[in-house]
Design an enzyme around this catalytic site. Structure first.
Site, PDB file in Angstrom:
ATOM      1  N   SER A 126      55.509  39.309  43.552  1.00 53.21           N
ATOM      2  CA  SER A 126      54.152  39.819  43.663  1.00 53.21           C
ATOM      3  C   SER A 126      53.133  38.986  42.907  1.00 53.21           C
ATOM      4  CB  SER A 126      54.087  41.270  43.183  1.00 53.21           C
ATOM      5  OG  SER A 126      54.748  42.113  44.085  1.00 53.21           O
TER       6      SER A 126
ATOM      7  N   HIS B  13      50.836  40.752  38.247  1.00 50.78           N
ATOM      8  CA  HIS B  13      49.816  40.754  39.294  1.00 50.78           C
ATOM      9  C   HIS B  13      48.558  40.039  38.818  1.00 50.78           C
ATOM     10  CE1 HIS B  13      51.626  44.786  40.951  1.00 50.78           C
ATOM     11  NE2 HIS B  13      52.461  43.779  41.025  1.00 50.78           N
TER      12      HIS B  13
END
Length: 325
Positions: free
Chosen positions: A181, A233
């Protein structure tokens, strides 16, 4: 990004959710070459292959002690999943992920295993986690590779994944972490900076900008749930955002077509001045960010000691859940 809990790890791991499945919300008027996407599909195949290898090594029927319940999907043999109480994402154990290269602060810093900063982005905590990330990679990555080529998109993916791992290691030091991610958020960040630096050649700019900001905000907001590694992230997004200014410049409108016009009718400069300024600023910030991050990491610094409120960026406690450590 609306993924699942354990993106970065097994039962004790932190998760980073993949950006949502979005295609390009804007249209650009250009006659640039359209590339054939092959690297992103190869990345997808590689991630799936690594997950199958992880499940084969995990061998739940042989290694599960039964304290958390029986293996799931026993008909798969040694590829069956850990008990759902241990890993609700239908995947291997934390010990298997750790063995294969999951991100673990202590081993990176004190075990001199810096390679975990890269290997962790190829591991996934379970089938749900893998599918969510790969769908996001297909929807985001293929479009970028078609427009900018495999070289630039591949660099953004890998460097953003590294950036996410560095920031994650600075702030989350008691859990293991896996997942792509951070790299996916890097592609999303690059989409935003690409829109900004090539602003003059786009149509429907305001709609495109609002759409991307909403997508980014939603994905980052989901990252404040417990067991989601939002630092990966954020680190990946910031890395990709800066890399977009460096690697995804387009010629200003009319430059390519004007090459075939008389000299007095051509667009004289390939890029605008503001594009060069953004590129220079991004290069400086990227070098400073990675240098400071790596120095702090390998000195064993804990980012939470330098930022008392930063832990809220990855988990906000409520009456429904606590954030633990």
């Amino acid at each position: 990004m609306a993924n699942q809990d354990l993106e970065r790890g097994g039962t004790k791991s932190r998760g980073n959710y993949p950006p949502g499945n979005y295609s390009s919300p804007y249209y650009v008027e250009t006659s640039e070459h359209q590339w054939t996407s092959w690297l992103i599909p190869m990345f997808v195949v590689a991630n799936i292959a690594v997950f199958i290898v992880a499940m084969y090594i995990n061998n739940c029927p042989r290694n599960n002690l039964g304290f958390e319940g029986p293996c799931v999907a026993k008909f798969l043999g040694r590829l069956s999943f850990q008990p759902l109480k241990e890993n609700p994402l239908f995947g291997p154990s934390s010990s298997t992920l750790e063995k294969l290269g999951a991100l673990e602060w202590y081993k990176v810093v004190h075990g001199h295993q810096g390679w975990r900063l890269i290997t962790c982005i190829w591991l996934h905590a379970g089938v749900i986690h893998l599918l969510a990330n790969m769908l996001s990679l297909i929807f985001i990555g293929i479009r970028l590779e078609q427009q900018f080529g495999f070289g630039r998109v591949g660099l953004i993916y890998l460097i953003s994944g590294l950036g996410g791992s560095i920031l994650s290691s600075l702030f989350i030091q008691r859990n293991i972490s896996v997942g792509a991610s951070g790299a996916l958020f890097g592609l999303l960040g690059a989409m935003l900076s690409e829109l900004l630096t090539n602003w003059t050649i786009y149509t429907n700019k305001a709609a495109a900008l609002i759409t991307l900001i909403v997508i980014i905000a939603i994905n980052l907001a989901i990252g404040i749930l417990p067991h989601v590694d939002n630092f990966a992230h954020i680190g990946g997004f910031l890395s990709g955002f800066l890399l977009g200014f460096i690697l995804l410049l387009r010629p200003q409108f009319g430059y390519l077509e004007g090459r075939h016009l008389p000299a007095n009718g051509r667009v004289k400069s390939k890029h605008k001045v503001y594009q060069y300024i953004l590129l220079l600023v991004a290069v400086v910030l990227l070098i400073i960010g990675f240098t400071v991050g790596l120095v702090m990491l390998f000195k064993g610094e804990n980012g939470n000691k330098h930022c008392s409120w930063c832990h809220y960026l990855s988990c906000v406690p409520t009456s429904k859940w606590s954030c633990g450590n």
